[in-house]
Motif scaffolding. Sequence first.
Motif, PDB file in Angstrom:
ATOM      1  N   THR A 160     -11.423  -3.320  20.075  1.00 18.98           N
ATOM      2  CA  THR A 160     -10.972  -3.132  21.462  1.00 18.98           C
ATOM      3  C   THR A 160     -10.477  -1.717  21.716  1.00 18.98           C
ATOM      4  N   ARG A 161     -10.296  -0.945  20.641  1.00 18.64           N
ATOM      5  CA  ARG A 161      -9.898   0.447  20.785  1.00 18.64           C
ATOM      6  C   ARG A 161     -11.079   1.396  20.609  1.00 18.64           C
ATOM      7  N   LEU A 162     -12.060   0.957  19.812  1.00 18.80           N
ATOM      8  CA  LEU A 162     -13.245   1.790  19.587  1.00 18.80           C
ATOM      9  C   LEU A 162     -14.227   1.698  20.744  1.00 18.80           C
ATOM     10  N   TRP A 163     -14.325   0.504  21.350  1.00 18.92           N
ATOM     11  CA  TRP A 163     -15.242   0.301  22.454  1.00 18.92           C
ATOM     12  C   TRP A 163     -14.491  -0.293  23.643  1.00 18.92           C
ATOM     13  N   THR A 164     -15.083  -0.193  24.818  1.00 20.95           N
ATOM     14  CA  THR A 164     -14.444  -0.731  26.017  1.00 20.95           C
ATOM     15  C   THR A 164     -14.489  -2.253  25.974  1.00 20.95           C
ATOM     16  N   PRO A 165     -13.310  -2.922  25.952  1.00 23.44           N
ATOM     17  CA  PRO A 165     -13.303  -4.384  25.865  1.00 23.44           C
ATOM     18  C   PRO A 165     -13.726  -5.029  27.172  1.00 23.44           C
ATOM     19  N   THR A 166     -14.497  -6.113  27.071  1.00 25.73           N
ATOM     20  CA  THR A 166     -14.906  -6.855  28.261  1.00 25.73           C
ATOM     21  C   THR A 166     -13.809  -7.803  28.702  1.00 25.73           C
ATOM     22  N   PHE A 167     -13.223  -8.524  27.750  1.00 28.83           N
ATOM     23  CA  PHE A 167     -12.173  -9.494  28.065  1.00 28.83           C
ATOM     24  C   PHE A 167     -10.909  -9.248  27.239  1.00 28.83           C
ATOM     25  N   HIS A 168     -11.072  -9.103  25.958  1.00 28.85           N
ATOM     26  CA  HIS A 168      -9.904  -8.932  25.093  1.00 28.85           C
ATOM     27  C   HIS A 168      -9.218  -7.596  25.347  1.00 28.85           C
ATOM     28  N   GLU A 169      -7.903  -7.625  25.385  1.00 28.28           N
ATOM     29  CA  GLU A 169      -7.114  -6.405  25.409  1.00 28.28           C
ATOM     30  C   GLU A 169      -6.501  -6.199  24.031  1.00 28.28           C
ATOM     31  N   ALA A 170      -6.175  -4.955  23.726  1.00 34.31           N
ATOM     32  CA  ALA A 170      -5.379  -4.691  22.525  1.00 34.31           C
ATOM     33  C   ALA A 170      -3.975  -5.207  22.789  1.00 34.31           C
ATOM     34  N   THR A 171      -3.524  -6.177  21.975  1.00 36.91           N
ATOM     35  CA  THR A 171      -2.219  -6.802  22.214  1.00 36.91           C
ATOM     36  C   THR A 171      -1.090  -6.011  21.588  1.00 36.91           C
ATOM     37  N   LEU A 172      -1.218  -5.694  20.284  1.00 37.08           N
ATOM     38  CA  LEU A 172      -0.174  -4.967  19.585  1.00 37.08           C
ATOM     39  C   LEU A 172      -0.245  -3.484  19.925  1.00 37.08           C
ATOM     40  N   GLY A 173       0.909  -2.913  20.250  1.00 32.81           N
ATOM     41  CA  GLY A 173       0.971  -1.494  20.562  1.00 32.81           C
ATOM     42  C   GLY A 173       0.433  -1.138  21.933  1.00 32.81           C
ATOM     43  N   ASN A 174       0.222  -2.112  22.792  1.00 30.69           N
ATOM     44  CA  ASN A 174      -0.293  -1.875  24.135  1.00 30.69           C
ATOM     45  C   ASN A 174       0.760  -2.286  25.153  1.00 30.69           C
ATOM     46  N   GLY A 175       1.458  -1.294  25.721  1.00 31.06           N
ATOM     47  CA  GLY A 175       2.522  -1.576  26.676  1.00 31.06           C
ATOM     48  C   GLY A 175       2.023  -2.092  27.999  1.00 31.06           C
ATOM     49  N   ASN A 176       0.733  -1.947  28.259  1.00 27.96           N
ATOM     50  CA  ASN A 176       0.167  -2.364  29.549  1.00 27.96           C
ATOM     51  C   ASN A 176      -0.570  -3.690  29.477  1.00 27.96           C
ATOM     52  N   VAL A 177      -0.414  -4.421  28.368  1.00 26.48           N
ATOM     53  CA  VAL A 177      -1.124  -5.687  28.222  1.00 26.48           C
ATOM     54  C   VAL A 177      -0.704  -6.644  29.341  1.00 26.48           C
ATOM     55  N   SER A 178      -1.680  -7.321  29.929  1.00 20.10           N
ATOM     56  CA  SER A 178      -1.409  -8.174  31.092  1.00 20.10           C
ATOM     57  C   SER A 178      -1.439  -9.655  30.763  1.00 20.10           C
ATOM     58  N   ALA A 179      -1.442  -9.989  29.480  1.00 19.85           N
ATOM     59  CA  ALA A 179      -1.565 -11.397  29.096  1.00 19.85           C
ATOM     60  C   ALA A 179      -0.271 -12.171  29.251  1.00 19.85           C
ATOM     61  N   ASN A 180       0.839 -11.484  29.507  1.00 23.44           N
ATOM     62  CA  ASN A 180       2.139 -12.138  29.669  1.00 23.44           C
ATOM     63  C   ASN A 180       2.547 -12.864  28.391  1.00 23.44           C
ATOM     64  N   ILE A 181       2.400 -12.174  27.265  1.00 25.27           N
ATOM     65  CA  ILE A 181       2.769 -12.713  25.961  1.00 25.27           C
ATOM     66  C   ILE A 181       4.249 -12.442  25.701  1.00 25.27           C
ATOM     67  N   ASP A 182       5.024 -13.481  25.373  1.00 23.71           N
ATOM     68  CA  ASP A 182       6.428 -13.305  25.046  1.00 23.71           C
ATOM     69  C   ASP A 182       6.545 -12.770  23.615  1.00 23.71           C
ATOM     70  N   PRO A 183       7.141 -11.586  23.413  1.00 25.94           N
ATOM     71  CA  PRO A 183       7.164 -10.964  22.082  1.00 25.94           C
ATOM     72  C   PRO A 183       7.869 -11.820  21.023  1.00 25.94           C
ATOM     73  N   LEU A 184       9.020 -12.409  21.354  1.00 28.36           N
ATOM     74  CA  LEU A 184       9.760 -13.197  20.372  1.00 28.36           C
ATOM     75  C   LEU A 184       8.957 -14.414  19.919  1.00 28.36           C
ATOM     76  N   THR A 185       8.362 -15.121  20.873  1.00 30.26           N
ATOM     77  CA  THR A 185       7.566 -16.297  20.538  1.00 30.26           C
ATOM     78  C   THR A 185       6.370 -15.922  19.687  1.00 30.26           C
ATOM     79  N   LEU A 186       5.750 -14.789  19.998  1.00 26.94           N
ATOM     80  CA  LEU A 186       4.590 -14.345  19.222  1.00 26.94           C
ATOM     81  C   LEU A 186       4.996 -13.980  17.798  1.00 26.94           C
ATOM     82  N   VAL A 187       6.089 -13.248  17.642  1.00 21.17           N
ATOM     83  CA  VAL A 187       6.539 -12.841  16.308  1.00 21.17           C
ATOM     84  C   VAL A 187       6.897 -14.059  15.456  1.00 21.17           C
ATOM     85  N   VAL A 188       7.611 -15.023  16.045  1.00 23.30           N
ATOM     86  CA  VAL A 188       7.989 -16.229  15.306  1.00 23.30           C
ATOM     87  C   VAL A 188       6.746 -17.033  14.934  1.00 23.30           C
ATOM     88  N   SER A 189       5.774 -17.098  15.824  1.00 18.21           N
ATOM     89  CA  SER A 189       4.539 -17.834  15.538  1.00 18.21           C
ATOM     90  C   SER A 189       3.751 -17.161  14.418  1.00 18.21           C
TER      91      SER A 189
END
Length: 222
Positions: A160-189
């Motif tokens: 997703t960083r080497l090529w233009t993603p169609t659907f997937h966004e880069a989740t980690l290290g991407n401050g503009n991610v629009s998936a509305n992922i809760d960081p604490l829940t993701l880390v615990v999971s």
Amino acid sequence: MWSRAVRWGTFIAGLASIVLVFGFASSTMYGIEHGANLIAYWHIALAWTSSVALATTFLGSVFYLRYEGRFWNRLAHSAGEIGFLFATLTLITGSIWGKVIWNSWWEWSDVRLVTFLIVWLVYAGYLVVYSSTENSDDERYASVYGVLGFVTVPISYAATRLWTPTFHEATLGNGNVSANIDPLTLVVSILAVTFLYAYLMGVRIKLHELEDKVHWGNAHNR
């Protein structure tokens, strides 16, 4: 002591993940509200942990080629089996989540999906090659495969960083991610699935040791 800590860690982290996912995390992602969106937390955790497992296969294969110890061979194969299982679950949970978000079970135009499918196929091949080994020379072939096949893992992660993603966004290290992922829940999971991986690794390596004892016992009795 270590085994008990891993078991308790798996239980506690798993329970915490379930509580956070179903009790606190939002079911609205990408502007779509649906309960199936919550599967994203385990989908991402499985994808991450499968990469860790396959990296372990890579390292075990490298050390086996260098030192030829049975432990490294067991480690590589055990991690490969669990990594393949987690990769399979990643594809299944991703397909379910994708049906909600994209209204499609699969999209061949998405670079992350296609490259991860290649990873899955490569490690299916690794397990087939390993299952056909009968002696140390054959095991070296499987180890070489385990080393070379790993190149597909970082490529998939960076897709997703080497090529233009169609659907997937880069989740980690991407401050503009629009998936509305809760960081604490993701880390615990991720922590929960990592503990599960460690527990399964311990079980699988013990099974390998038992298989070796049975094999050598039968060979000695002949």
